[in-house]
Write a protein that holds these residues in place. Structure first.
Motif, mmCIF file in Angstrom:
data_model
loop_
_atom_site.group_PDB
_atom_site.id
_atom_site.type_symbol
_atom_site.label_atom_id
_atom_site.label_comp_id
_atom_site.label_asym_id
_atom_site.label_seq_id
_atom_site.Cartn_x
_atom_site.Cartn_y
_atom_site.Cartn_z
ATOM 1 N N PHE A 175 -30.512 4.196 35.601
ATOM 2 C CA PHE A 175 -31.956 4.007 35.762
ATOM 3 C C PHE A 175 -32.342 4.140 37.238
ATOM 4 O O PHE A 175 -33.331 4.794 37.578
ATOM 5 C CB PHE A 175 -32.382 2.650 35.198
ATOM 6 C CG PHE A 175 -33.831 2.352 35.383
ATOM 7 C CD1 PHE A 175 -34.793 3.052 34.671
ATOM 8 C CD2 PHE A 175 -34.240 1.382 36.286
ATOM 9 C CE1 PHE A 175 -36.148 2.781 34.856
ATOM 10 C CE2 PHE A 175 -35.576 1.105 36.474
ATOM 11 C CZ PHE A 175 -36.535 1.807 35.757
ATOM 12 N N MET B 124 -27.924 0.403 34.383
ATOM 13 C CA MET B 124 -28.903 0.126 35.439
ATOM 14 C C MET B 124 -28.749 1.127 36.589
ATOM 15 O O MET B 124 -29.750 1.542 37.185
ATOM 16 C CB MET B 124 -28.757 -1.308 35.959
ATOM 17 C CG MET B 124 -29.228 -2.372 34.979
ATOM 18 S SD MET B 124 -30.995 -2.308 34.612
ATOM 19 C CE MET B 124 -31.665 -3.052 36.086
ATOM 20 N N VAL C 243 -37.967 -1.659 31.175
ATOM 21 C CA VAL C 243 -36.947 -2.287 32.026
ATOM 22 C C VAL C 243 -37.501 -3.576 32.624
ATOM 23 O O VAL C 243 -36.810 -4.602 32.652
ATOM 24 C CB VAL C 243 -36.456 -1.315 33.123
ATOM 25 C CG1 VAL C 243 -35.599 -2.030 34.157
ATOM 26 C CG2 VAL C 243 -35.690 -0.156 32.493
ATOM 27 N N LYS D 185 -34.957 -6.247 31.277
ATOM 28 C CA LYS D 185 -33.733 -6.248 32.087
ATOM 29 C C LYS D 185 -33.724 -7.231 33.255
ATOM 30 O O LYS D 185 -32.741 -7.300 33.985
ATOM 31 C CB LYS D 185 -33.435 -4.841 32.622
ATOM 32 C CG LYS D 185 -33.197 -3.819 31.534
ATOM 33 C CD LYS D 185 -32.010 -4.189 30.676
ATOM 34 C CE LYS D 185 -31.741 -3.146 29.608
ATOM 35 N NZ LYS D 185 -30.636 -3.527 28.747
#
Length: 137
Positions: free
Chosen positions: A99, A96, A118, A122
């Motif tokens: 990202f 993460m 995502v 996520k």
């Protein structure tokens, strides 16, 4: 000792961001791709959410003198080394952070498909981290 008020305020804000992202979960790919308000909002709220969990992790590490943070990825590494999170949480958190780095530093070439992925896949991890930090109060 960790100041529970600091964590609580950040948890409340993170919950707001997650709630917004959940509201965007129902947006179709077509609407997401063509409407800058949709993908721009999701990008920003994902970035802010990741920043909040980094802030909370940093706060814990600093207050409890668990280690020295030089890079964002040090936060999950230190928490893992201190037995505060498990290995799968460490790995996913580092992903993460990667990202987030793309959102912040490669903003001109962000892949909307990845952002949409995502968003769809996520949010559960962000909720997991939210619950982790809530449990520290």
């Amino acid at each position: 000792m960790v100041n529970p008020q600091v964590i609580l305020k950040k948890c409340i804000l993170l919950q707001e961001y997650i709630d917004f992202l959940k509201s965007m979960h129902g947006v179709s790919w077509e609407a997401f791709e063509v409407d800058k308000r949709n993908h721009g909002s999701v990008e920003r709220y994902l970035q802010l959410s990741i920043e909040l969990v980094l802030d909370m992790g940093s706060h814990i590490i600093s207050d409890e003198k668990l280690g020295e943070i030089q890079w964002s990825r040090d936060i999950p590494l230190i928490l893992f080394s201190q037995g505060r999170i498990d290995e799968s949480t460490k790995i996913e958190w580092i992903q993460m952070i990667g990202f987030r780095n793309i959102l912040v530093h490669e903003y001109a070439t962000i892949d909307k498909t990845r952002v949409f992925q995502v968003l769809r896949e996520k949010l559960g991890f962000l909720e997991y981290l939210l619950n982790y930090f809530k449990s520290l109060k």
